[in-house]
Design a protein around this motif. Sequence first.
Motif, PDB file in Angstrom:
ATOM      1  N   THR A 209       0.803  -1.138   0.035  1.00  0.00           N
ATOM      2  CA  THR A 209       0.182  -0.063   0.014  1.00  0.00           C
ATOM      3  C   THR A 209       0.851   1.258  -0.045  1.00  0.00           C
ATOM      4  OG1 THR A 209      -1.608  -1.306   1.285  1.00  0.00           O
ATOM      5  CG2 THR A 209      -1.826   0.940   0.930  1.00  0.00           C
ATOM      6  N   VAL A 210       2.076   1.088   0.861  1.00  0.00           N
ATOM      7  CA  VAL A 210       2.791   2.277   0.965  1.00  0.00           C
ATOM      8  C   VAL A 210       3.416   2.381  -0.579  1.00  0.00           C
ATOM      9  CG1 VAL A 210       4.964   3.314   1.788  1.00  0.00           C
ATOM     10  CG2 VAL A 210       3.209   1.908   3.388  1.00  0.00           C
ATOM     11  N   ILE A 211       4.025   1.396  -1.083  1.00  0.00           N
ATOM     12  CA  ILE A 211       4.755   1.581  -2.518  1.00  0.00           C
ATOM     13  C   ILE A 211       3.457   1.945  -3.245  1.00  0.00           C
ATOM     14  CG2 ILE A 211       5.766   0.254  -4.495  1.00  0.00           C
ATOM     15  CD1 ILE A 211       7.453   0.516  -1.927  1.00  0.00           C
ATOM     16  N   LEU A 212       2.178   1.641  -3.230  1.00  0.00           N
ATOM     17  CA  LEU A 212       1.180   2.097  -4.439  1.00  0.00           C
ATOM     18  C   LEU A 212       1.107   3.783  -4.185  1.00  0.00           C
ATOM     19  CD1 LEU A 212      -1.260   1.843  -6.321  1.00  0.00           C
ATOM     20  CD2 LEU A 212      -2.636   1.188  -4.248  1.00  0.00           C
ATOM     21  N   LEU A 213       0.968   4.015  -2.617  1.00  0.00           N
ATOM     22  CA  LEU A 213       0.957   5.558  -2.592  1.00  0.00           C
ATOM     23  C   LEU A 213       2.050   6.417  -3.100  1.00  0.00           C
ATOM     24  CD1 LEU A 213      -0.499   5.490   1.031  1.00  0.00           C
ATOM     25  CD2 LEU A 213      -1.882   6.121  -1.063  1.00  0.00           C
ATOM     26  N   ARG A 214       3.206   5.778  -2.809  1.00  0.00           N
ATOM     27  CA  ARG A 214       4.464   6.525  -3.506  1.00  0.00           C
ATOM     28  C   ARG A 214       4.334   6.493  -5.141  1.00  0.00           C
ATOM     29  NH1 ARG A 214      10.312   4.585  -1.564  1.00  0.00           N
ATOM     30  NH2 ARG A 214      10.563   6.129  -2.635  1.00  0.00           N
ATOM     31  N   CYS A 215       3.833   5.240  -5.723  1.00  0.00           N
ATOM     32  CA  CYS A 215       3.567   5.419  -7.064  1.00  0.00           C
ATOM     33  C   CYS A 215       2.791   6.416  -7.671  1.00  0.00           C
ATOM     34  CB  CYS A 215       3.324   4.164  -7.515  1.00  0.00           C
ATOM     35  SG  CYS A 215       4.587   2.731  -7.448  1.00  0.00           S
ATOM     36  N   LEU A 216       1.585   6.701  -6.828  1.00  0.00           N
ATOM     37  CA  LEU A 216       0.509   7.561  -7.302  1.00  0.00           C
ATOM     38  C   LEU A 216       1.266   8.786  -7.135  1.00  0.00           C
ATOM     39  CD1 LEU A 216      -2.452   6.141  -5.325  1.00  0.00           C
ATOM     40  CD2 LEU A 216      -1.953   6.206  -7.979  1.00  0.00           C
ATOM     41  N   LYS A 217       2.241   9.340  -6.199  1.00  0.00           N
ATOM     42  CA  LYS A 217       2.998  10.495  -6.111  1.00  0.00           C
ATOM     43  C   LYS A 217       4.021  10.656  -7.012  1.00  0.00           C
ATOM     44  CE  LYS A 217       3.203  12.472  -1.725  1.00  0.00           C
ATOM     45  NZ  LYS A 217       3.964  12.623  -0.619  1.00  0.00           N
ATOM     46  N   GLY A 218       4.354   9.768  -7.873  1.00  0.00           N
ATOM     47  CA  GLY A 218       5.132   9.714  -9.074  1.00  0.00           C
ATOM     48  C   GLY A 218       6.388   9.376  -8.656  1.00  0.00           C
ATOM     49  N   HIS A 219       6.878   8.599  -7.685  1.00  0.00           N
ATOM     50  CA  HIS A 219       8.026   8.060  -7.152  1.00  0.00           C
ATOM     51  C   HIS A 219       8.294   6.931  -8.136  1.00  0.00           C
ATOM     52  CE1 HIS A 219       7.814   9.464  -2.383  1.00  0.00           C
ATOM     53  NE2 HIS A 219       7.567  10.514  -3.339  1.00  0.00           N
ATOM     54  N   PHE A 220       9.768   6.483  -8.065  1.00  0.00           N
ATOM     55  CA  PHE A 220      10.246   5.378  -8.872  1.00  0.00           C
ATOM     56  C   PHE A 220      10.298   5.635 -10.263  1.00  0.00           C
ATOM     57  CE2 PHE A 220       8.016   3.134  -5.210  1.00  0.00           C
ATOM     58  CZ  PHE A 220       8.960   3.181  -4.428  1.00  0.00           C
ATOM     59  N   ASP A 221      11.402   5.374 -10.901  1.00  0.00           N
ATOM     60  CA  ASP A 221      11.262   5.364 -12.344  1.00  0.00           C
ATOM     61  C   ASP A 221      12.091   3.849 -12.688  1.00  0.00           C
ATOM     62  OD1 ASP A 221      14.146   5.267 -12.155  1.00  0.00           O
ATOM     63  OD2 ASP A 221      14.299   7.499 -12.233  1.00  0.00           O
ATOM     64  N   SER A 222      12.210   3.942 -14.422  1.00  0.00           N
ATOM     65  CA  SER A 222      12.400   2.413 -14.732  1.00  0.00           C
ATOM     66  C   SER A 222      13.913   1.845 -14.190  1.00  0.00           C
ATOM     67  CB  SER A 222      12.632   2.497 -16.310  1.00  0.00           C
ATOM     68  OG  SER A 222      13.267   3.462 -16.624  1.00  0.00           O
ATOM     69  N   GLU A 223      14.936   3.169 -13.658  1.00  0.00           N
ATOM     70  CA  GLU A 223      16.091   2.730 -13.478  1.00  0.00           C
ATOM     71  C   GLU A 223      16.123   2.269 -11.919  1.00  0.00           C
ATOM     72  OE1 GLU A 223      19.185   2.951 -15.090  1.00  0.00           O
ATOM     73  OE2 GLU A 223      17.459   2.639 -16.948  1.00  0.00           O
ATOM     74  N   ARG A 224      15.624   3.316 -11.223  1.00  0.00           N
ATOM     75  CA  ARG A 224      15.800   3.124  -9.445  1.00  0.00           C
ATOM     76  C   ARG A 224      14.416   2.961  -8.772  1.00  0.00           C
ATOM     77  NH1 ARG A 224      17.599   7.097  -6.957  1.00  0.00           N
ATOM     78  NH2 ARG A 224      16.217   8.582  -7.773  1.00  0.00           N
ATOM     79  N   HIS A 225      14.329   1.793  -8.342  1.00  0.00           N
ATOM     80  CA  HIS A 225      13.068   1.556  -7.776  1.00  0.00           C
ATOM     81  C   HIS A 225      13.367   0.338  -6.651  1.00  0.00           C
ATOM     82  CE1 HIS A 225      13.080  -0.526 -11.682  1.00  0.00           C
ATOM     83  NE2 HIS A 225      12.856  -1.461 -10.797  1.00  0.00           N
ATOM     84  N   PHE A 226      14.382   0.249  -6.058  1.00  0.00           N
ATOM     85  CA  PHE A 226      14.610  -0.653  -4.864  1.00  0.00           C
ATOM     86  C   PHE A 226      13.605  -0.971  -4.144  1.00  0.00           C
ATOM     87  CE2 PHE A 226      15.499  -1.586  -0.559  1.00  0.00           C
ATOM     88  CZ  PHE A 226      15.909  -3.105  -0.582  1.00  0.00           C
ATOM     89  N   ALA A 227      12.945   0.103  -3.301  1.00  0.00           N
ATOM     90  CA  ALA A 227      11.759  -0.143  -2.481  1.00  0.00           C
ATOM     91  C   ALA A 227      10.726  -0.997  -3.111  1.00  0.00           C
ATOM     92  CB  ALA A 227      11.292   1.239  -2.149  1.00  0.00           C
ATOM     93  N   PHE A 228      10.336  -0.662  -4.495  1.00  0.00           N
ATOM     94  CA  PHE A 228       9.254  -1.394  -4.912  1.00  0.00           C
ATOM     95  C   PHE A 228       9.643  -3.160  -5.229  1.00  0.00           C
ATOM     96  CE2 PHE A 228       7.566  -3.626  -8.865  1.00  0.00           C
ATOM     97  CZ  PHE A 228       6.248  -3.031  -8.779  1.00  0.00           C
ATOM     98  N   GLU A 229      10.940  -3.145  -5.551  1.00  0.00           N
ATOM     99  CA  GLU A 229      11.342  -4.461  -5.725  1.00  0.00           C
ATOM    100  C   GLU A 229      11.661  -5.301  -4.513  1.00  0.00           C
ATOM    101  OE1 GLU A 229      14.299  -5.754  -8.783  1.00  0.00           O
ATOM    102  OE2 GLU A 229      14.203  -3.846  -9.560  1.00  0.00           O
ATOM    103  N   GLY A 230      12.083  -4.859  -3.499  1.00  0.00           N
ATOM    104  CA  GLY A 230      12.156  -5.239  -2.024  1.00  0.00           C
ATOM    105  C   GLY A 230      10.860  -5.835  -1.673  1.00  0.00           C
TER     106      GLY A 230
END
Lengths: 290, 530
Positions: free
Chosen positions: A247-268
């Motif tokens: 859910t936290v990651i989803l909220l971050r995605c909605l705020k525009g965090h992460f790109d195709s290069e850097r997204h460790f939190a998503f992958e973790g």
Amino acid sequence: MTTSAAQTAHSHHYFVPQPSIYPFILSGGMFLLALGFILKMNGFAPGPWVMIAGAAVIIYVLFGWFGKVIAESQGGDYRAWEDKSFRYGMIWFIASEVMFFAAFFGALYYVRIISVPELGNMVAEHGVTLYPGFTGAWPSSGPKGPEFTPMGAWGIPAINTALLLSSGVTVTWAHWALLKNNRLHLNLGLAATVLLGFIFLGFQAYEYYHAYTELGLTLGAGAYGATFFMLTGFHGFHVTLGAIMLTVILLRCLKGHFDSERHFAFEGVAWYWHFVDVVWLLLFVLVYWL
Amino acid sequence: MSVATTHPGEHHEHHPSGILRWLTTTNHKDIGTMYLTFALIMFFVGGIMILAVRAELFQPGLQLMQPEFFNQLIGVHALVMIFAALMPAATGFANWMLPLMIGAPDMALPRLNNWGFWLLPPAAILLTLPFTLALFGIGDGAIATGWTFYAPLSVQGGIGVDFAIFAVHILGVSSIMGSINIIVTIFNLRAPGMTMMKLPLFAWGWLITAFLLIATIPVLAGAVTMLLTDRHFGTHFFNAAGGGDPILFQHLFWFFGHPEVYILLLPVWGLMPHVLSTFSRKPTYGYTAQVYSFIAIGVLSVIVWAHHFFTVGMPVPALIYFMFSTMSISLPLAVLFFCWIATMWRGAMSFETPMLFALGFIVLFGMAGLTGLVLADVAADAQYHHSYFVVAHFHYALFAGGIMGVMTGVYYWLPKWTGHMYSETLGKWHFWLTVVSFNLTFMPQFFLGLAGMPRRIPDYALQFAEFNAISTVGAFILGFSQLLFAYNIWRCVKGGEKAKDQVWESAEGLEWQLPSPPPYHSWETQPEIK
């Protein structure tokens, strides 16, 4: 690996964070939570209040500490070298979680293969009759345990298996979308994963209610009840954590965090979700089915 | 050579002062210092507990305390020494030395590192709080089952067991965080050009230790969790009435407990070749053989656990399997002993305090290994199980092996940490008093065990009186000798002869290229390994 380390090593200094009070406060919160739980279990009145205080401190730290980390990440403090540390760290953390579940699967193996059959075969092996009429057949609550009906595999558990496996697919869909910079599919995939996770938890809660009220299947139902609830319970706890993290990651995605290069939190978090998925498959086969 | 290690204008040069510096630090040297200080304090706490026990055992009959309190002291002594003294000391070494030795700017996950340390004091408080609570009439004291928590005694025990369970949980989280940090640091922060087979042996020893912790600590956490639910939530994991089995607890506990022995020893084995090579003025013999021995011992250590309860009534094939797998550990261990001795062979040896402790370690830890072989034999163990022979054996392993190994490291690195030389005279006094009184304490316990005296009993038959009296005298000399150790460290921190960067003339490694003491941030620009 060495050559790549050499290249990154020279590109910038490794990020060493500023001094932080959060780890110290977190330890204090854990102390209070543990102390309160001990007091509560032993019937001391302040126990629950101390627990609540501890939990509040822990939640405060989680917001503060992770908030700081997210701010550092957005501020560009983490680059490829730090990213690799986080990946190694997450891998070995999940490895330790695997061993935690291994302890409970080991206990299940032991009671099914060794202790329950031995108690059933007392006559043949030792020439004494401790428990007349106890056959040692699985599922069992032991020679003196209560009557219960074991949980069937092909109702809710089978549906839950389908739910979790689907959520593994949707989180991968989200990941591919992230790699292709398709934000809409990323958000949809993640939202679907979170939804599937919470539906799973709802079914699990209903299953527990059903077990306690209709099947006589409780924590106290001997070897079967203990292994059933501890294994599925700790798994459910991990699904809860995973769903909150997603859910936290989803909220971050909605705020525009992460790109195709850097997204460790998503992958973790995705790794963690797959780990929880694999544990469930083992549970479905070894606890519910066989 | 002196390497430029500070970069003027770096944004993280300022840090809070006073107590806040220590509460908030993300610096590996600060955290290492806290680990080592905590370990030293808890070493004395655990030591005082066991001196009370030895005082009770000075003569037959009950003199000073009730058996319940005696049992509490024994269990908490072990938990404190293992989890709060020896393990934090080794983690303190890792924190201080790994970044210096492998050319890393810090540990890989500095905030996690600080958390790992600050989990220790709450755990130590939880462990010892029940003693205090009992004085106010709350509960019946600390855990009285011995450090092994065996069911069903631990299921029936008082509030002290709950405190110990949560202390172990918190200590476990600390160990796992520390291990993750060490693995990540070694894998990801090595200096460019430092391949795995150029890694200092100390780092190799700790790497295997960290893997063992990650593999086994969670199993202990699971075991004590089952214990907790058996105690308070009606489960039957360790109760035959519900189909469980108390022996299940022993399997789960020792799946952790046996590797724990190597967790305590591998960091020391990693340190030994550095010290032996320095004071023999020769390169380490058999680097590759030692690395593979570490790995072999790590792997074997997780498949031999049931030798701790041979007498519990296992099937004969299981006994035979666990006997031979246990004995096979002596092969890689013998390789290590051979390499240590070969490193000294025909060297230009000198006998500064660290070298004395290293030599004492080799001889006395060798006796632990040999008596371990006796206990690994199923038939012999039937005689010696749960006797003082076992107590003597594991104190040769964990005091002469673990703690004297830690003392080796402290004397070896103290000048690097503080920038001052310790007092060589006091160090030598400390060594000789320790080694003589250690043997005075524990050698008689071998004979007591052979003669049949059971462990963990506050009273004993008259024929054991002399050896017990000798052992108690030895224990008190041993305990008070450690004040010399603390005083020597204190003196060295406060001042003394200035230490050179290259403290020991023939020591090799990156850590000796840094000033003594090293600057607050070192290797921010990584050295290049050719």
